[in-house]
Design a protein around this motif. Structure first.
Motif, PDB file in Angstrom:
ATOM      1  N   SER A 223       0.816  -1.217   0.000  1.00  0.00           N
ATOM      2  CA  SER A 223       0.000   0.000   0.000  1.00  0.00           C
ATOM      3  C   SER A 223       0.853   1.271   0.000  1.00  0.00           C
ATOM      4  O   SER A 223       0.589   2.208  -0.771  1.00  0.00           O
ATOM      5  CB  SER A 223      -0.942  -0.007   1.191  1.00  0.00           C
ATOM      6  OG  SER A 223      -0.205  -0.214   2.373  1.00  0.00           O
ATOM      7  N   THR A 226       2.907   1.693  -3.337  1.00  0.00           N
ATOM      8  CA  THR A 226       2.044   2.116  -4.446  1.00  0.00           C
ATOM      9  C   THR A 226       1.711   3.604  -4.311  1.00  0.00           C
ATOM     10  O   THR A 226       1.812   4.375  -5.265  1.00  0.00           O
ATOM     11  CB  THR A 226       0.741   1.292  -4.461  1.00  0.00           C
ATOM     12  OG1 THR A 226       1.076  -0.088  -4.465  1.00  0.00           O
ATOM     13  CG2 THR A 226      -0.104   1.609  -5.683  1.00  0.00           C
ATOM     14  N   PHE A 229       4.743   5.746  -5.046  1.00  0.00           N
ATOM     15  CA  PHE A 229       5.043   5.808  -6.481  1.00  0.00           C
ATOM     16  C   PHE A 229       4.047   6.721  -7.189  1.00  0.00           C
ATOM     17  O   PHE A 229       4.413   7.491  -8.083  1.00  0.00           O
ATOM     18  CB  PHE A 229       5.021   4.402  -7.090  1.00  0.00           C
ATOM     19  CG  PHE A 229       5.355   4.401  -8.556  1.00  0.00           C
ATOM     20  CD1 PHE A 229       6.654   4.649  -8.972  1.00  0.00           C
ATOM     21  CD2 PHE A 229       4.378   4.183  -9.511  1.00  0.00           C
ATOM     22  CE1 PHE A 229       6.964   4.675 -10.330  1.00  0.00           C
ATOM     23  CE2 PHE A 229       4.681   4.204 -10.864  1.00  0.00           C
ATOM     24  CZ  PHE A 229       5.980   4.455 -11.270  1.00  0.00           C
ATOM     25  N   LEU A 230       2.762   6.632  -6.794  1.00  0.00           N
ATOM     26  CA  LEU A 230       1.755   7.512  -7.411  1.00  0.00           C
ATOM     27  C   LEU A 230       2.079   8.981  -7.134  1.00  0.00           C
ATOM     28  O   LEU A 230       1.905   9.841  -7.993  1.00  0.00           O
ATOM     29  CB  LEU A 230       0.349   7.158  -6.901  1.00  0.00           C
ATOM     30  CG  LEU A 230      -0.229   5.848  -7.459  1.00  0.00           C
ATOM     31  CD1 LEU A 230      -1.555   5.509  -6.781  1.00  0.00           C
ATOM     32  CD2 LEU A 230      -0.436   5.940  -8.968  1.00  0.00           C
ATOM     33  N   TRP A 232       5.080  10.207  -6.729  1.00  0.00           N
ATOM     34  CA  TRP A 232       6.214  10.542  -7.604  1.00  0.00           C
ATOM     35  C   TRP A 232       5.715  10.799  -9.029  1.00  0.00           C
ATOM     36  O   TRP A 232       6.114  11.783  -9.667  1.00  0.00           O
ATOM     37  CB  TRP A 232       7.230   9.390  -7.582  1.00  0.00           C
ATOM     38  CG  TRP A 232       8.517   9.691  -8.298  1.00  0.00           C
ATOM     39  CD1 TRP A 232       9.629  10.263  -7.754  1.00  0.00           C
ATOM     40  CD2 TRP A 232       8.825   9.457  -9.674  1.00  0.00           C
ATOM     41  NE1 TRP A 232      10.609  10.385  -8.713  1.00  0.00           N
ATOM     42  CE2 TRP A 232      10.148   9.901  -9.896  1.00  0.00           C
ATOM     43  CE3 TRP A 232       8.116   8.908 -10.742  1.00  0.00           C
ATOM     44  CZ2 TRP A 232      10.775   9.811 -11.143  1.00  0.00           C
ATOM     45  CZ3 TRP A 232       8.740   8.828 -11.981  1.00  0.00           C
ATOM     46  CH2 TRP A 232      10.059   9.277 -12.166  1.00  0.00           C
ATOM     47  N   ILE A 233       4.822   9.952  -9.500  1.00  0.00           N
ATOM     48  CA  ILE A 233       4.358  10.093 -10.885  1.00  0.00           C
ATOM     49  C   ILE A 233       3.472  11.345 -11.019  1.00  0.00           C
ATOM     50  O   ILE A 233       3.523  12.040 -12.024  1.00  0.00           O
ATOM     51  CB  ILE A 233       3.657   8.806 -11.382  1.00  0.00           C
ATOM     52  CG1 ILE A 233       3.726   8.706 -12.912  1.00  0.00           C
ATOM     53  CG2 ILE A 233       2.226   8.669 -11.020  1.00  0.00           C
ATOM     54  CD1 ILE A 233       4.692   7.712 -13.408  1.00  0.00           C
ATOM     55  N   ALA A 236       5.880  14.151 -11.289  1.00  0.00           N
ATOM     56  CA  ALA A 236       6.509  14.149 -12.621  1.00  0.00           C
ATOM     57  C   ALA A 236       5.514  14.639 -13.672  1.00  0.00           C
ATOM     58  O   ALA A 236       5.872  15.417 -14.570  1.00  0.00           O
ATOM     59  CB  ALA A 236       6.990  12.733 -12.965  1.00  0.00           C
ATOM     60  N   ILE A 237       4.249  14.221 -13.561  1.00  0.00           N
ATOM     61  CA  ILE A 237       3.217  14.694 -14.499  1.00  0.00           C
ATOM     62  C   ILE A 237       3.074  16.208 -14.370  1.00  0.00           C
ATOM     63  O   ILE A 237       3.015  16.932 -15.367  1.00  0.00           O
ATOM     64  CB  ILE A 237       1.869  13.974 -14.247  1.00  0.00           C
ATOM     65  CG1 ILE A 237       1.953  12.511 -14.716  1.00  0.00           C
ATOM     66  CG2 ILE A 237       0.714  14.689 -14.959  1.00  0.00           C
ATOM     67  CD1 ILE A 237       0.734  11.664 -14.354  1.00  0.00           C
TER      68      ILE A 237
END
Lengths: 282, 338
Positions: A223, A226, A229-230, A232-233, A236-237
Motif C-alpha cells: 500500500s 504504491t 510511487f503515485l 512521484w508520478i 513528474a506529471i
C-alpha cells in the motif's frame, strides 16, 4: 494512559509557539496592519521566524524526552510521526522563510496546514510503541531524512500555490500585496517542486534499499509503495504539464496542492489504513 | 524517420504514458492475482519508446548533460527492472538445526523464465538461533547462526537476521517470523535399517496452541499423531528470548486410542517397530531472493538523481533566488518558466 507523558508539556509548548507564529503572520497580511511600524519595518517577519524556531526547539525537547522515555526515536506510531513531521516541517520552512523573503506572507497558508497536524497529534495517545526488527536498518535514516525534506519543499510549494489561487479573489490580492507577481511566485514554486522531485526520488531509492534488507524485496506494490510511487508520478506529471502547456497560475497552484494532498495521504493515511510492512508487521 | 521519432518523442505522449503508468500502479496495488502484469508493462514500454525517441531528437534533453543523464538512467531503470523480473527467484525455505541447505528444500518457488542462478553452489548449515521479544510478544531481532565452508576446509560462522541477509551466489537468505521446534525421532523397524529424522511443528509462538503434526512410518499404514508440549519460558508481560537451547518439550504420541508421553531418550513400542524421541531441535524459515540487477538498479538510479540534481542546480543558478531585489514585479511570460 495514566498521568502525563514526559514529552507532552514540551509538545504543547511547541504547538503554542507555532500558533503564535501563525497569528503574527496573519496579523502581518491584514489590511488593518498595513501602516503599523512593525509591518513597515518587516519586524513582524522576525517575530514569525522567531516563534517558528522556538517551536522547533520545544519540539526537539519533546522528541528527546519521548526518545528517552520509550527507548527509540519517533519512527513508529502516528503520534510520533506527526510530532516528528511538525518538527522537520517547521525547521525546513523556517530556513526557506529566512532565505526567501518573497515567500514570507505565504506563511499564513503554510502554518495553518501545519496546524492540521498539530490538532491531530493532540487527539492521539502518546502510548509506547514497539520498535520492530526491521527498523534497526540504517537506511531508515536516509529514507526518513530525505522524505522530510521532500514533504517540507512540497509544503512550501503549497503556500505559494495557495497564494496564486487566493489571488484570483480581491481579498487574496490584498492579503498578498507584498508578494511579487504570480509569474515569479510560480517560478519559485516550481523550483521548489523540482527540488521536491529530487528528494522524492532519493526517498524511493533509500526506501527500496531498506525494503530489500528489511523485507527481502525492494519493491512489492504494497500500500505505501504504491501510494509513494503515485505521488512521484503525479509530481513528474505536474512538471511535464508545466513544461508542455502555458497554464494559468491558479491551475499551477492547484496542481501543486494536488501533489501535496497525495503526499500527505501517503505519509499520514496509507501506513495506518493497512497492516503494511512499514509498520514492522512481518 | 526523424519526423516519426519526433512524433514518438512528444511530451503529450509522455503525459499519456505517465497517466497510464499511474493507473497501472494503482491497479497493481497489493499484487492482485486477477490483474495482469501488462497494466505496467504496456505503459512502461510506451514510456521507454517515448524516452528513447526524446533522448535522440529532443535538444532540450540531449543538449543538457544533467537532463540527458537523468533520462538515460530512467530508461536504464525501466530496462533493468524488466530484466530483474525475468531473471528473479523468490522462494521460502525451512531448515532444521544442523541441516544443510539443498535446492530441493525450496518451497513456493516463483522465478522468471530467464533465471539461471547457481543454486547448486550454495552451501551452508543451519545452526542455533535466538529471537528477541518485547513485552506483549512483539518480535524483535532474530540472530540465526549459519555455518559456511571456509577456506582451507574450515568453517565460517555468520549471523543472519530479517534485516541481515546471508548472501551466497547472489541469492539472499533472510530469516522470517516462520520458525519453530522439531522433535528428532528414530524409527527402528522390526525389519530393516533405522531411520532418523525430524518432524517440523507449526510456527512458534504464532501457533503455540497447536504444536501438532503426524507421520506414517514406511511400510506401515498406521498414522502416528504427535503433539509437543513445550517449555520455552515464554512470557507475555515481560521481554523474552526464544532460544531452542533453553527449551524442552514432552512429546505426546497417539496411535489409534493409545496415548504415550515421551521425554527425550524415551521410546514407544509400536506394531511395526519402535519410535525413539532422540532430542528437541529447532527449524528456521527463510525467504530466498535473487535478482542480479539490484546493485545495477541502485547505482543507475543514484546516477540519474545526480543528473537531475545537476540539471536543476544549473536551473536554480540561472537567476538568483527571489530576494529583496527581484521581489519587484516582473513581466509575465516565459520568464516565469522554471
Amino acid at each position: 494512559m495514566n498521568g502525563m507523558a514526559a514529552e507532552q508539556p514540551w509538545l504543547w509548548a511547541g504547538l503554542a509557539a507555532y500558533l503564535l507564529a501563525t497569528l503574527v503572520a496573519m496579523w502581518g497580511v491584514s489590511p488593518r496592519s498595513v501602516n503599523s511600524p512593525l509591518v513597515t519595518s518587516r519586524g513582524h517577519e522576525k517575530l514569525v521566524l522567531g516563534f517558528i524556531l522556538l517551536g522547533v526547539v520545544l519540539l526537539t525537547v519533546a522528541i528527546i524526552a519521548r526518545w528517552d522515555r520509550i527507548g527509540h526515536g519517533p519512527w513508529i506510531s502516528l503520534f510520533e510521526l506527526l510530532m516528528s513531521q511538525m518538527w522537520s516541517l517547521g525547521l525546513i520552512f523556517a530556513f526557506l522563510y529566512w532565505r526567501l523573503p518573497g515567500l514570507r506572507p505565504s506563511a499564513v497558508i503554510v502554518l495553518p496546514v501545519m496546524w492540521i497536524l498539530g490538532s491531530w497529534v493532540l487527539t492521539l495517545e502518546p502510548d509506547v510503541s514497539h520498535f520492530p526488527a526491521t527498523y534497526y536498518n540504517v537506511w531508515k535514516w536516509a529514507h526518513v531524512g530525505v522524505g522530510k525534506v521532500f514533504l517540507a519543499l512540497l509544503l512550501a510549494g503549497v503556500g505559494l500555490g495557495g497564494v496564486m489561487i487566493l489571488r484570483t479573489t480581491e481579498r487574496g490580492r490584498i492579503w498578498f500585496r507584498a508578494m511579487p507577481v504570480d509569474a515569479i511566485i510560480d517560478k519559485l514554486a516550481w523550483r521548489l517542486m523540482m527540488l521536491a522531485l529530487v528528494f522524492d526520488s532519493l526517498m524511493l531509492i533509500a526506501g527500496a534499499v531498506w525494503a530489500q534488507d528489511a523485507w527481502g524485496r525492494y519493491w512489492a506494490w504494497d500500500s505505501l509503495e504504491t501510494s509513494a510511487f503515485l505521488t512521484w508520478i503525479f509530481l513528474a506529471i505536474g512538471l511535464h504539464v508545466r513544461l508542455s502547456y502555458r497554464i494559468k497560475p491558479w491551475v499551477s497552484g492547484a496542481i501543486i496542492i494536488g501533489v501535496f494532498i497525495m503526499a500527505f495521504s501517503t505519509y499520514f493515511g496509507t501506513p495506518y489504513l493497512s497492516p503494511s510492512a512499514h509498520k514492522g508487521v512481518v | 524517420m526523424l519526423s516519426g521519432l519526433r512524433l514518438l518523442a512528444s511530451l503529450k505522449f509522455t503525459l499519456l504514458g505517465m497517466v497510464l503508468l499511474g493507473l497501472g500502479a494503482a491497479a497493481s496495488y497489493g499484487n492482485p492475482v486477477d490483474v495482469s502484469v501488462w497494466v505496467l508493462i504496456v505503459p512502461l514500454a510506451l514510456l521507454a519508446l517515448n524516452l528513447s525517441a526524446a533522448i535522440i531528437t529532443n535538444p532540450r534533453i540531449n543538449r543538457q548533460p544533467g537532463l540527458l543523464i537523468f533520462h538515460v538512467c530512467l530508461l536504464a531503470t525501466v530496462l533493468l527492472a524488466g530484466v530483474g523480473r525475468l531473471t528473479h527467484l523468490d522462494a521460502h525455505l525451512e531448515l532444521a538445526q544442523n541441516d544443510s541447505f539443498h535446492k530441493d528444500a525450496l518451497m513456493e518457488v516463483n522465478k522468471g523464465p530467464w533465471h539461471i542462478g547457481n543454486l547448486d553452489a550454495v552451501s551452508f548449515i543451519q545452526g542455533p538461533y535466538t529471537v528477541d521479544y518485547a513485552a506483549g510478544l512483539q518480535r524483535g531481532l532474530t540472530h540465526s547462526t549459519v555455518y559456511l565452508p571456509g577456506p582451507d576446509g574450515g568453517v565460517v560462522t555468520r549471523d543472519v537476521g530479517d534485516d541481515r541477509p546471508l548472501v551466497l551466489e547472489r541469492y539472499r537468505f533472510y530469516t522470517t517470523h516462520n520458525k519453530g521446534f522439531a522433535p528428532i525421532l528414530t524409527w527402528l523397524p522390526i525389519q530393516g535399517a533405522p531411520i532418523t529424522g525430524h518432524i517440523n511443528m507449526p510456527s512458534y509462538p504464532l501457533f503455540e496452541y497447536k504444536q501438532d503434526n503426524q507421520w506414517t512410518p514406511p511400510g506401515s499404514e498406521e498414522t502416528i499423531k504427535f503433539w509437543l508440549q513445550l517449555q520455552t519460558g515464554m512470557t507475555l508481560e515481560q521481554p523474552w528470548v526464544l532460544d531452542g537451547r533453553n527449551s524442552t518439550g514432552t512429546l505426546v504420541v497417539t496411535i489409534g486410542d493409545r496415548r504415550e508421553e515421551l521425554q527425550v531418550g524415551e521410546e514407544v513400542q509400536l506394531e511395526q517397530g519402535r519410535l525413539r524421541y532422540e532430542a528437541l531441535t529447532t527449524w528456521m524459515g527463510y525467504r530466498v531472493f535473487y535478482d542480479p540487477t539490484i546493485q545495477w538498479l541502485f547505482w543507475v538510479t543514484i546516477i540519474g538523481v545526480l543528473g537531475l540534481t545537476h540539471f536543476f542546480w544549473i536551473k536554480l543558478n540561472l537567476k538568483p533566488w527571489m530576494d529583496e531585489v527581484d521581489a519587484a514585479p516582473l513581466a509575465n511570460g516565459d520568464e516565469g518558466r522554471a
